[in-house]
Design a protein around this motif. Sequence first.
Motif, PDB file in Angstrom:
ATOM      1  N   ARG A   1      58.227 -12.605  10.842  1.00  0.00           N
ATOM      2  CA  ARG A   1      57.444 -11.781  11.738  1.00  0.00           C
ATOM      3  C   ARG A   1      56.687 -12.592  12.776  1.00  0.00           C
ATOM      4  NH1 ARG A   1      57.376 -10.162   6.959  1.00  0.00           N
ATOM      5  NH2 ARG A   1      55.449 -11.211   6.472  1.00  0.00           N
ATOM      6  N   SER A   2      56.958 -13.871  12.836  1.00  0.00           N
ATOM      7  CA  SER A   2      56.318 -14.689  13.847  1.00  0.00           C
ATOM      8  C   SER A   2      56.678 -14.176  15.243  1.00  0.00           C
ATOM      9  CB  SER A   2      56.794 -16.123  13.701  1.00  0.00           C
ATOM     10  OG  SER A   2      56.607 -16.793  14.919  1.00  0.00           O
ATOM     11  N   PRO A   3      55.700 -13.776  16.054  1.00  0.00           N
ATOM     12  CA  PRO A   3      56.004 -13.257  17.380  1.00  0.00           C
ATOM     13  C   PRO A   3      56.749 -14.292  18.227  1.00  0.00           C
ATOM     14  CG  PRO A   3      53.711 -12.879  16.827  1.00  0.00           C
ATOM     15  CD  PRO A   3      54.261 -13.749  15.760  1.00  0.00           C
ATOM     16  N   MET A   4      56.351 -15.547  18.110  1.00  0.00           N
ATOM     17  CA  MET A   4      56.996 -16.582  18.895  1.00  0.00           C
ATOM     18  C   MET A   4      58.470 -16.687  18.525  1.00  0.00           C
ATOM     19  SD  MET A   4      56.793 -18.797  21.171  1.00  0.00           S
ATOM     20  CE  MET A   4      58.141 -19.821  21.706  1.00  0.00           C
TER      21      MET A   4
ATOM     22  N   THR B   1      47.210 -14.896  17.266  1.00  0.00           N
ATOM     23  CA  THR B   1      48.406 -15.665  17.586  1.00  0.00           C
ATOM     24  C   THR B   1      49.099 -15.931  16.252  1.00  0.00           C
ATOM     25  OG1 THR B   1      47.519 -17.875  17.222  1.00  0.00           O
ATOM     26  CG2 THR B   1      47.090 -16.884  19.370  1.00  0.00           C
ATOM     27  N   ASP B   2      50.179 -16.689  16.344  1.00  0.00           N
ATOM     28  CA  ASP B   2      50.892 -17.084  15.137  1.00  0.00           C
ATOM     29  C   ASP B   2      50.019 -17.853  14.167  1.00  0.00           C
ATOM     30  OD1 ASP B   2      53.359 -16.110  15.277  1.00  0.00           O
ATOM     31  OD2 ASP B   2      54.371 -18.054  15.325  1.00  0.00           O
ATOM     32  N   THR B   3      49.041 -18.544  14.696  1.00  0.00           N
ATOM     33  CA  THR B   3      48.314 -19.500  13.864  1.00  0.00           C
ATOM     34  C   THR B   3      46.834 -19.211  13.779  1.00  0.00           C
ATOM     35  OG1 THR B   3      48.153 -20.892  15.800  1.00  0.00           O
ATOM     36  CG2 THR B   3      49.933 -21.387  14.254  1.00  0.00           C
TER      37      THR B   3
ATOM     38  N   PRO C   1      51.852 -16.538  10.596  1.00  0.00           N
ATOM     39  CA  PRO C   1      51.166 -15.256  10.699  1.00  0.00           C
ATOM     40  C   PRO C   1      51.158 -14.426   9.408  1.00  0.00           C
ATOM     41  CG  PRO C   1      53.332 -15.099  11.666  1.00  0.00           C
ATOM     42  CD  PRO C   1      53.195 -16.507  11.198  1.00  0.00           C
TER      43      PRO C   1
ATOM     44  N   ALA D   1      44.330 -16.665  22.803  1.00  0.00           N
ATOM     45  CA  ALA D   1      45.574 -15.996  22.432  1.00  0.00           C
ATOM     46  C   ALA D   1      46.672 -16.328  23.432  1.00  0.00           C
ATOM     47  CB  ALA D   1      45.350 -14.491  22.370  1.00  0.00           C
TER      48      ALA D   1
ATOM     49  N   ALA E   1      48.080 -20.251  23.172  1.00  0.00           N
ATOM     50  CA  ALA E   1      48.829 -20.653  21.990  1.00  0.00           C
ATOM     51  C   ALA E   1      50.236 -20.089  22.084  1.00  0.00           C
ATOM     52  CB  ALA E   1      48.144 -20.131  20.742  1.00  0.00           C
TER      53      ALA E   1
ATOM     54  N   GLU F   1      57.774 -17.492   8.667  1.00  0.00           N
ATOM     55  CA  GLU F   1      58.521 -16.320   8.272  1.00  0.00           C
ATOM     56  C   GLU F   1      58.913 -15.474   9.461  1.00  0.00           C
ATOM     57  OE1 GLU F   1      55.770 -14.085   9.495  1.00  0.00           O
ATOM     58  OE2 GLU F   1      56.630 -12.917   7.864  1.00  0.00           O
TER      59      GLU F   1
END
Lengths: 482, 332
Positions: free
Chosen positions: B35-38, A377-379, A435, B18, B21, B33
């Motif tokens: 490239r954060s998928p969210m 995930t992002d974190t 990430p 996964a 979140a 930054e």
Amino acid sequence: MKARVLTAAFAACLASGALPAEDAAKNYLPDFHGYLRSGLGATSGGGDQSCFQSNGADSKYRLGNECETYMEIVLGKSLWEQNGQSFYIDTRIAYKSGQQNDWEEDPGDGSGSNSDAISGDRAVAAHPYRDSVVSLREANAQFRGVIPGQKRSNLWAGKRFYQRHDIHMADFYYWDISGPGVGLEYWTLGPGDLSVAWIRNTDGAWANGLGTDFWATDGIRPNVVNNVVSLRYANLKTNKDGSLELGAEWGGADLTNGQRNYLFVNADDEVYQRGFDNQNGWMFTAEHTQGNWFGSGYNKFAAQYANGSMAATGNNDTHSHSFSNVNRMWRVIDHGVLVFNSRIAMMYATWYESKKSIDGGTKDWFSIGIRPQYNWTDTMNTTLEVGYDNVAFGHDWAGYIPDPTQPDYIANCAERNSHCVLTKVTLAQQWQAGPSIWARPVLRLFVTYADWNQGNYPQTPGIIPIRDTTGTTFGAQVEAWW
Amino acid sequence: MPRSLTVTALALALVTVAGCAGSGKTTWVAPLESRSPMYTAVSPSAAASLETLSAVRVCCDTLSALHYQPLNTGDSEFFKLDANSQAFTFATGKSLLQAFVIPDELERATLTIEAIAGATVFVPTVLILDRDFRVSRAIDSSNFKYTPAGFMEPQRLRGKVYLDRRQGGELAAEKYLIVFTTDKDLRGSTRMMSEARLYARAHGLVDPGLPDPIAQHAATGVFRMGVGDLEVSAASTTQYVRQQQGASRYVPPTSAVAPAPRPSRPVVQSSPRAAKAGAPPMLKETQTMYDRMIQQSVALGDMDRAWRLVQEAERAGSTTARTTFVGAVENK
């Protein structure tokens, strides 16, 4: 009429931007930057966390392989600004402790601990409650924009981390002449930026074989001053996102009269040396940086050559030393980051270093490591780090000679025509503030496995039996910078 | 069999972690930054954000018909501008928006608005409306400055909006707040600071010499808003006046109209032209006060302050400020 002219003149002055910014709301808070790492670990088989670094290697792969707490507090502030020029004050205080107790004090007299004791020998020697050190690492002023129209030009003086170059995953600072100094940097001249500096570092009496009791013998005070004069020419564009930096550094000892005339006598009162060691030498560096390398990654390739007093380079230290057993060093380094997609990124590094001592001994160090990261995930991510060090010793290298009369004697790998090898693998589950492979803070749970050849003694002494050639540690660590 | 069970359980656990979140507002974490998928799910690219914008129907013709949510004066909150947001056609172009109603008890405050920057960034402009949905002030996008990721903060465009309803007049009547963007800002981009450079700053390393990432301005995005006390160094009257002057250009003349427009009750005149056009003259005491302050400032050599006082006084209807200034400069 006169009044109108005056007003017009004043209006013109307003329009020319001579006034301070309209909303110059005063901000009295300093810029706060810093770094910290801390945690705890254990070794399979019992005891505190052991850290794995090969004999003869100046660095180790750091993920899940750091045994101390380290912190830097950086406070800076722009104190004056006008017409694109500014005065900036910067400070940095570093703290290091053995990470063994709640209460860890700095004994203050240099007796209980020093940096080495905390990292390496603490299981043998360091007092558990007195295993902390404080170090004043930066205290400088910078006059930015000193050359009119050149915003990056900077006249500076004071203690400073001077344009340091590092490999993060190995905590390896391969070009670092930091210390008290003065210089002018990033003066745009022709196609690149020129930096000139005079930086100081100092040897204790031990550099001349006078032991560590430097406070006991009046005759050998003060310590030996070593100067480095640095010339660097950077930001030479080679392609769209590529640039080249070239450096030439000269270092030499600056002896006092007393030191020049000091007589070294042996047990029979015979003079065997007149004057302190007084070497000098050069170091040359070229580094190419390529940006936009596999996504937002980069690659850096560096080549270095040093001789004489500049050849004793280690990690964090490309200073000059008044006496250097090593009188020739060269190395090539390639390291960087690859960003494959939003999920996968990787740090990588490899280098080869060759050193030759005065009496013909050689030490050749090869190292390669990767640190891929997969973002669930992002974190949260899973990170693997694999590092390999191989240090080969030619004849007559002054290694660490064990005593063959001892019952637990094992031939040391750091002997002539032998070599020390170490491989470490770390698997870490990380919770991270974003990430990116650079995102911090990060909190990690890790397991580290290391394998080395007999006689390498790479681990913190005493925790792992001396004849073992593998070790496993596990623990938790936090790392942050801001 | 037990082994494959373990593997399945582990895989399930990972998928669960996964999966949960990043979903929903409460678990949203500001990306550090691009490239954060969210974050790219909100603004995959500037082009995609424009498609989102054109797909969202304009809700209404007047600002009064927008849905306004109460401003949370407690914790700072993240707000998204996406396909579920309201849209309105401003004079500066169609835009997604977030609209808030300012609680009456919030008399004085500093609102900190931070638009999170990544591959794209939503460049905010803020409109403040009065109780009748007439535009009171505009805080234009130049007030939102790029701020690199700092002590546990993401990179962002950061700006402040001051509310001071105790000043009375138009400021007292301020009731609503709209965050939107303009066509002009949509065409631009913001240069950011790379994380490698931040790492170098923290560690005292040489500048990495790598290109900085660019955030394309987008019609969608995320911003955080926090409400704090009114800062001591908050906007001066001059600034409020300037924000009032420019405000009308964001809204088409008809759209903000309330059912029955009332005469305005200015404390500070909203336009210097108004003074010339016969707005109520300045109080004699106020005019004298300005003149005295101008003279003092000139005597102290603070020409900047003196000149600003002249401008401010003239906007408020003073007829003597300029001559006082010139006289003071000549006598100095």
